[in-house]
Write an enzyme that holds these catalytic residues in place. Structure first.
Site, PDB file in Angstrom:
ATOM      1  N   PHE A 126       0.977  -1.152  -0.116  1.00  0.00           N
ATOM      2  CA  PHE A 126      -0.028  -0.192   0.171  1.00  0.00           C
ATOM      3  C   PHE A 126       1.084   1.293   0.082  1.00  0.00           C
ATOM      4  CE2 PHE A 126      -2.856   3.431   2.129  1.00  0.00           C
ATOM      5  CZ  PHE A 126      -3.885   3.116   1.259  1.00  0.00           C
ATOM      6  N   ASP A 195       3.287  -4.417   8.669  1.00  0.00           N
ATOM      7  CA  ASP A 195       2.126  -3.977   8.220  1.00  0.00           C
ATOM      8  C   ASP A 195       0.760  -4.927   8.378  1.00  0.00           C
ATOM      9  OD1 ASP A 195      -0.427  -2.647   7.514  1.00  0.00           O
ATOM     10  OD2 ASP A 195       0.881  -1.136   6.259  1.00  0.00           O
ATOM     11  N   TYR A 220     -10.114  -0.453  11.375  1.00  0.00           N
ATOM     12  CA  TYR A 220     -11.128  -0.273  10.709  1.00  0.00           C
ATOM     13  C   TYR A 220     -11.419  -1.219   9.451  1.00  0.00           C
ATOM     14  CZ  TYR A 220      -8.116   2.691   7.829  1.00  0.00           C
ATOM     15  OH  TYR A 220      -7.106   3.187   6.925  1.00  0.00           O
ATOM     16  N   LYS A 221     -10.914  -2.180   9.276  1.00  0.00           N
ATOM     17  CA  LYS A 221     -11.131  -3.416   8.421  1.00  0.00           C
ATOM     18  C   LYS A 221     -11.678  -4.469   9.051  1.00  0.00           C
ATOM     19  CE  LYS A 221      -7.232  -1.570   5.330  1.00  0.00           C
ATOM     20  NZ  LYS A 221      -7.973  -0.881   4.455  1.00  0.00           N
ATOM     21  N   ARG A 369     -12.253  -5.971  -6.321  1.00  0.00           N
ATOM     22  CA  ARG A 369     -11.574  -6.734  -4.844  1.00  0.00           C
ATOM     23  C   ARG A 369     -12.908  -6.920  -3.998  1.00  0.00           C
ATOM     24  NH1 ARG A 369      -7.873  -3.288  -0.636  1.00  0.00           N
ATOM     25  NH2 ARG A 369     -10.036  -2.413  -0.089  1.00  0.00           N
TER      26      ARG A 369
END
Lengths: 394, 394
Positions: A126, A195, A220-221, A369
């Site tokens: 990312f 990460d 938050y995932k 995705r």
């Protein structure tokens, strides 16, 4: 009813985690975007209302002590710890993932010493990790070397200070070999930093077991903490005394209310703090973590793989061969909790899917995705998503 | 009824801002700690419940666009702007004050150029600014020189890259001369940076008018944003293109969803962002700023001075001479919106005051600190606080 529909019903009936769906606010849509923003846990609104009305509105300043606000960053960190295989006392919650990447990388460079002048960073990661790593390298006079995870073992040398890798690639969903790459970094004397944004809450991480030095992740995932909820920083216990933060804010001071002009870092995870913790978001996250009560990450991983396996099977059945290319590895050991499909018109296709109640997301330039959150996605959801996708790809 | 009680009633009756108190959740206590944590605005719980239940719970990922989440950091910044005398487009909200101090100081050093190798920082400031300034100096190879604000004009030289000062001292309540010190910094070619934590929302700041280069501030004191609500960063428009952030996270990228491995900074205030914005806290703050609708900062300042004048008069009347020493300047031009009284047993005295419903705070080692928020503190509150203080100081 098709064979796949019947099979989906059977899988749902056998799913030990199926009842966890009731812990979330969901509707008729198939929500396959929990790897971007997790769904709302049902009890969070009530808990947050109490934080706002009673703790802030009535107790006001007293809540820093009486409502446990002051100690929340480490307390919530200890709630995340079992989900990523960490003993208590090593995780602090606060700031964004990007800010935590910066703290950890600069601290890693300082721990590694002046002889080690190179940082290896996942070139497929990312992008924010790469941008922040470039800044950390610039400020510490190190060289940043982007490599693919596969290239890491060959790129490691006595010059390597630290390696920053993504556990699961946000785009392809590829799961990297954390134990082997961590061991390779250690064999060359470098620090290993991970990460966990796309793995924590979806699969076992084993930070302590594999000797990871530093880790960061968002909440938050798969941890369902809410939009932009605070991130976390893991510093392995043995390294905490040497953790020399580039952001030594007053909250990380050994005596924060001593208001001394001289900085003296606190021991333990507290050292990773910076400024005043964001209490509303932090306590919403704390409540959100209740959905994990009694849930085994091993069971979550087993269901995650069953969901993605079944999705691939349904896509194969419902979609014309060659219409999409799966860029997520087929091997379980290399797969996170998402399936990424490449097709040239991905942006338009995803808009049509969302309009029909199948919510995934589009990643530039050509990726569809689909994230599978085992806590609230079922097998009938998967079958429906693949069926609608097949219809839209005609 | 005493003369002071009658006078307090008269002042309350004449107070044009008196009705604003109804915009907050308050009880029978006299809350003089709004300079630590502002009281809860009455409509915030309802707005936050909607953010949680509808925007997160129902719209989920769509809210980044449909509910305006993505643009919230600049939108909320533009709500703060008029309170600190800034035109729109120069303030971004996010991260903690400490993190914003770091961004701004490193960027200031870079803008000032290599010839300027010294940072001046307020030695009397809230300590976090000094700790972070020391880190910024260490990482950029500059020398940090702590000075009192009075020493700044004499300390400025061609070596000075930037000066970081607190507008109002957190301990003494002393208001520093922002226009004159900013002009002095500019006369020597240095950048002027101000920490507005204890002034924004209590008095006019005039960032644009006085040519301030960079500013930061928290939002949980006089702006009532809630515990640990996100801080803000002001970068003067003319400097934005040269703002080279040490925390170049993906949210500050010109094309954040391009996911490019190369960093290209966005134009404007967006460049001050780092990671994903903390939406729950940010939107609670946005709602909290509604209490400023129709309120003039000039009127707030006039009432603030009237409140602190009256408090000093009541303390003089109710307290044995010499029992406390006022460390806040008497001159209006040097006074913020708080009164700090020194007495040897301040810690114990404050505990007794709080037990009797007069809530201020204690600052190590011997300061009683009373903050006066003109939006919800009245003159009878002030008289009562001074009376109870006098009784407890016997």
């Amino acid at each position: 009813m098709s064979e796949l529909t019947l099979h989906a019903e059977k899988l749902d009936a056998e799913d030990e985690l199926a009842s966890l769906r009731d812990r979330f606010v969901l509707d008729d849509a198939v929500y396959l975007d929990g790897n971007s923003l997790g769904a709302l846990p049902a009890h969070v609104p009530g808990r947050l209302a109490d934080v706002v009305r009673r703790e802030w509105g009535e107790l006001r300043i007293r809540s820093w002590e009486e409502s446990g606000w002051w100690t929340a960053p480490e307390r919530v960190g200890d709630r995340i710890a079992p989900l990523v295989g960490a003993a208590p006392g090593q995780i602090v919650v606060g700031d964004s993932t990007s800010v935590n990447v910066f703290k950890a990388l600069v601290a890693a460079v300082r721990m590694a010493g002046d002889d080690r002048d190179e940082l290896l960073v996942d070139a497929t990661t990312f992008p924010t990790d790469g941008y922040i790593a470039a800044s950390a390298a610039r400020l510490t006079g190190r060289t940043l070397r982007p490599v693919t995870p596969a290239e890491v073992p060959g790129a490691l040398s006595r010059r390597t200070a630290a390696v920053l890798l993504n556990h699961v690639d946000y785009r392809t969903g590829r799961l990297h070999d954390l134990p082997a790459l961590t061991a390779a970094a250690h064999a060359s004397g470098a620090l290993a930093m991970w990460d966990l944004c796309h793995s924590a809450g979806a699969l076992p991480v084993g930070l302590d077991e594999h000797g990871v030095d530093l880790a960061v992740g968002c909440t938050y995932k798969y941890l369902n903490g809410g939009p932009g909820s605070p991130a976390y920083l893991y510093v392995r216990e043995e390294l905490q005394d040497r953790f020399d933060s580039p952001l030594p804010g007053w909250n990380s001071h050994a005596e924060p209310f001593g208001m001394s002009p001289d900085y003296a870092p606190a021991p333990g995870a507290v050292r990773g703090r910076v400024g005043t913790p964001d209490i509303l978001s932090l306590l919403a996250l704390e409540a959100a973590l209740d959905v994990w009560d009694g849930v085994s990450v091993t069971a979550v991983r087993a269901k995650s793989l069953a969901l993605t396996d079944f999705f691939l099977r349904c896509v194969a059945a419902y979609t014309e061969p060659g219409r999409v290319e799966c860029v997520t590895p087929e091997r379980h050991a290399e797969r996170g909790s998402q399936i990424a499909l490449r097709c040239p018109d991905a942006g338009q296709v995803m808009k049509r899917l969302i309009a029909r109640g199948v919510v995934g997301d589009f990643r530039h330039p050509d990726i569809l995705r689909f994230g599978f959150t085992p806590l609230y996605v079922g097998f009938r959801d998967v079958e429906r998503a693949a069926r609608v996708l097949g219809e839209e790809l005609v």
